[in-house]
Write a protein that holds these residues in place. Structure first.
Motif, mmCIF file in Angstrom:
data_model
loop_
_atom_site.group_PDB
_atom_site.id
_atom_site.type_symbol
_atom_site.label_atom_id
_atom_site.label_comp_id
_atom_site.label_asym_id
_atom_site.label_seq_id
_atom_site.Cartn_x
_atom_site.Cartn_y
_atom_site.Cartn_z
ATOM 1 N N VAL A 170 2.564 2.077 1.985
ATOM 2 C CA VAL A 170 1.180 2.491 2.218
ATOM 3 C C VAL A 170 1.114 3.986 1.958
ATOM 4 C CG1 VAL A 170 -0.652 2.722 3.942
ATOM 5 C CG2 VAL A 170 0.809 0.686 3.941
ATOM 6 N N LYS A 171 0.097 4.408 1.221
ATOM 7 C CA LYS A 171 -0.080 5.838 0.974
ATOM 8 C C LYS A 171 -1.564 6.183 1.045
ATOM 9 C CE LYS A 171 -0.341 5.644 -4.046
ATOM 10 N NZ LYS A 171 0.169 6.148 -5.298
ATOM 11 N N PRO A 172 -1.873 7.392 1.466
ATOM 12 C CA PRO A 172 -3.273 7.817 1.561
ATOM 13 C C PRO A 172 -3.789 8.331 0.224
ATOM 14 C CG PRO A 172 -1.863 9.548 2.363
ATOM 15 C CD PRO A 172 -0.958 8.392 2.001
ATOM 16 N N THR A 173 -5.089 8.276 0.068
ATOM 17 C CA THR A 173 -5.748 8.856 -1.095
ATOM 18 C C THR A 173 -7.152 9.263 -0.679
ATOM 19 O OG1 THR A 173 -6.332 8.528 -3.422
ATOM 20 C CG2 THR A 173 -6.609 6.641 -1.970
ATOM 21 N N PHE A 174 -7.746 10.201 -1.404
ATOM 22 C CA PHE A 174 -9.116 10.617 -1.135
ATOM 23 C C PHE A 174 -10.007 10.152 -2.272
ATOM 24 C CE2 PHE A 174 -7.614 13.584 2.034
ATOM 25 C CZ PHE A 174 -8.678 13.619 2.921
ATOM 26 N N GLN A 175 -11.160 9.602 -1.905
ATOM 27 C CA GLN A 175 -12.173 9.235 -2.878
ATOM 28 C C GLN A 175 -13.515 9.712 -2.340
ATOM 29 O OE1 GLN A 175 -12.014 5.053 -3.686
ATOM 30 N NE2 GLN A 175 -9.843 5.100 -4.142
ATOM 31 N N ARG A 176 -14.139 10.587 -3.081
ATOM 32 C CA ARG A 176 -15.426 11.149 -2.662
ATOM 33 C C ARG A 176 -15.363 11.703 -1.241
ATOM 34 N NH1 ARG A 176 -19.166 6.502 -5.322
ATOM 35 N NH2 ARG A 176 -18.680 7.052 -7.453
ATOM 36 N N TRP A 177 -14.323 12.461 -0.967
ATOM 37 C CA TRP A 177 -14.107 13.137 0.309
ATOM 38 C C TRP A 177 -13.904 12.187 1.483
ATOM 39 C CZ3 TRP A 177 -12.699 17.984 0.012
ATOM 40 C CH2 TRP A 177 -13.084 18.708 -1.105
ATOM 41 N N GLN A 178 -13.503 10.956 1.189
ATOM 42 C CA GLN A 178 -13.213 9.997 2.244
ATOM 43 C C GLN A 178 -11.770 9.528 2.102
ATOM 44 O OE1 GLN A 178 -16.095 6.855 2.190
ATOM 45 N NE2 GLN A 178 -17.745 8.179 2.905
ATOM 46 N N LEU A 179 -11.111 9.343 3.249
ATOM 47 C CA LEU A 179 -9.719 8.920 3.268
ATOM 48 C C LEU A 179 -9.623 7.412 3.101
ATOM 49 C CD1 LEU A 179 -6.728 9.708 3.740
ATOM 50 C CD2 LEU A 179 -7.149 9.360 6.191
ATOM 51 N N TYR A 180 -8.819 6.972 2.141
ATOM 52 C CA TYR A 180 -8.533 5.566 1.901
ATOM 53 C C TYR A 180 -7.025 5.371 1.940
ATOM 54 C CZ TYR A 180 -13.270 4.473 0.332
ATOM 55 O OH TYR A 180 -14.617 4.268 0.276
ATOM 56 N N PHE A 181 -6.610 4.126 2.075
ATOM 57 C CA PHE A 181 -5.192 3.791 2.048
ATOM 58 C C PHE A 181 -4.956 2.738 0.981
ATOM 59 C CE2 PHE A 181 -5.955 5.514 6.203
ATOM 60 C CZ PHE A 181 -4.876 6.365 6.366
ATOM 61 N N ILE A 182 -3.919 2.967 0.183
ATOM 62 C CA ILE A 182 -3.523 2.024 -0.859
ATOM 63 C C ILE A 182 -2.216 1.388 -0.416
ATOM 64 C CG2 ILE A 182 -2.805 1.764 -3.253
ATOM 65 C CD1 ILE A 182 -4.528 4.226 -3.894
ATOM 66 N N GLY A 183 -2.191 0.065 -0.409
ATOM 67 C CA GLY A 183 -0.993 -0.664 -0.006
ATOM 68 C C GLY A 183 -0.458 -1.495 -1.150
ATOM 69 N N SER A 184 0.850 -1.636 -1.192
ATOM 70 C CA SER A 184 1.512 -2.425 -2.221
ATOM 71 C C SER A 184 2.670 -3.189 -1.590
ATOM 72 C CB SER A 184 2.017 -1.502 -3.330
ATOM 73 O OG SER A 184 2.601 -2.247 -4.365
ATOM 74 N N MET A 185 2.848 -4.439 -2.007
ATOM 75 C CA MET A 185 3.909 -5.281 -1.459
ATOM 76 C C MET A 185 4.551 -6.061 -2.598
ATOM 77 S SD MET A 185 3.326 -8.398 1.158
ATOM 78 C CE MET A 185 4.555 -9.636 1.370
ATOM 79 N N TRP A 186 5.883 -6.129 -2.592
ATOM 80 C CA TRP A 186 6.614 -6.891 -3.583
ATOM 81 C C TRP A 186 7.879 -7.448 -2.947
ATOM 82 C CZ3 TRP A 186 6.140 -1.791 -3.051
ATOM 83 C CH2 TRP A 186 7.292 -1.014 -3.013
ATOM 84 N N CYS A 187 8.395 -8.503 -3.539
ATOM 85 C CA CYS A 187 9.576 -9.181 -2.993
ATOM 86 C C CYS A 187 10.650 -9.253 -4.075
ATOM 87 C CB CYS A 187 9.214 -10.578 -2.492
ATOM 88 S SG CYS A 187 7.963 -10.581 -1.200
ATOM 89 N N PRO A 188 11.488 -8.222 -4.183
ATOM 90 C CA PRO A 188 12.526 -8.215 -5.218
ATOM 91 C C PRO A 188 13.501 -9.372 -5.017
ATOM 92 C CG PRO A 188 12.875 -6.425 -3.646
ATOM 93 C CD PRO A 188 11.577 -7.068 -3.299
ATOM 94 N N GLY A 189 13.899 -9.975 -6.101
ATOM 95 C CA GLY A 189 14.815 -11.105 -6.032
ATOM 96 C C GLY A 189 14.101 -12.443 -5.910
ATOM 97 N N TRP A 190 12.790 -12.422 -5.694
ATOM 98 C CA TRP A 190 12.048 -13.676 -5.592
ATOM 99 C C TRP A 190 11.041 -13.801 -6.727
ATOM 100 C CZ3 TRP A 190 7.528 -14.773 -1.767
ATOM 101 C CH2 TRP A 190 7.135 -16.114 -1.867
ATOM 102 N N THR A 191 10.179 -12.799 -6.882
ATOM 103 C CA THR A 191 9.125 -12.860 -7.892
ATOM 104 C C THR A 191 8.686 -11.444 -8.262
ATOM 105 O OG1 THR A 191 6.874 -13.651 -8.334
ATOM 106 C CG2 THR A 191 7.386 -13.071 -6.068
ATOM 107 N N PRO A 192 8.207 -11.270 -9.496
ATOM 108 C CA PRO A 192 7.691 -9.949 -9.877
ATOM 109 C C PRO A 192 6.253 -9.705 -9.407
ATOM 110 C CG PRO A 192 7.653 -11.413 -11.762
ATOM 111 C CD PRO A 192 8.315 -12.171 -10.642
ATOM 112 N N ILE A 193 5.670 -10.656 -8.715
ATOM 113 C CA ILE A 193 4.296 -10.511 -8.231
ATOM 114 C C ILE A 193 4.213 -9.328 -7.272
ATOM 115 C CG2 ILE A 193 2.527 -11.598 -6.789
ATOM 116 C CD1 ILE A 193 3.447 -14.283 -7.926
ATOM 117 N N ARG A 194 3.105 -8.616 -7.370
ATOM 118 C CA ARG A 194 2.867 -7.459 -6.491
ATOM 119 C C ARG A 194 1.485 -7.631 -5.853
ATOM 120 N NH1 ARG A 194 4.860 -1.916 -6.242
ATOM 121 N NH2 ARG A 194 6.446 -2.549 -7.723
#
Length: 122
Positions: A58-82
């Motif tokens: 999870v990492k923060p980002t700013f868009q139009r002076w508002q705080l948002y959070f971007i999340g990413s999840m992956w399972c190495p060894g099982w699938t390349p899906i993110r």
């Protein structure tokens, strides 16, 4: 770029919020608290999803002076899906990225409907 914007916004906010009589000693006591809060916005962790090892970030980002959070999840060894998500809520982004991952895994026939149901229901 997001870190620069965040730092600049905090600097401006502090300059406005703190009275001009603040001494260097006052700033020295105040800065560790701000540093701790800023670094706490980023998070990387591990979890187990249906018996598979997965990594999330999870990492923060700013868009139009508002705080948002971007999340990413992956399972190495099982699938390349993110699984990815973006929300205003730091805690909500984890649920949304997990739902995105499970939905994509279901479409790829990696999960049964029964396995996915618990993760996709609101």
């Amino acid at each position: 770029m997001g870190v620069c914007v965040l730092t600049m916004a905090l600097t401006v906010a502090l300059a406005v919020a703190l009275p001009s009589q603040c001494s260097a000693a006052d700033w020295g006591a105040f800065m560790p608290s701000i540093a701790t809060r800023l670094t706490g916005l980023w998070e990387t962790g591990e979890l187990e999803l249906l018996g598979h090892y997965c990594v999330c970030s999870v990492k923060p980002t700013f868009q139009r002076w508002q705080l948002y959070f971007i999340g990413s999840m992956w399972c190495p060894g099982w699938t390349p899906i993110r699984g990815v998500a973006e929300t205003r809520s730091r805690s909500g982004v984890v649920g949304k990225m997990t739902q995105d991952f499970v939905g994509k895994a279901l479409k790829a026939d990696l999960l049964s409907d029964e396995e996915a149901e618990a993760w996709l229901s609101p």
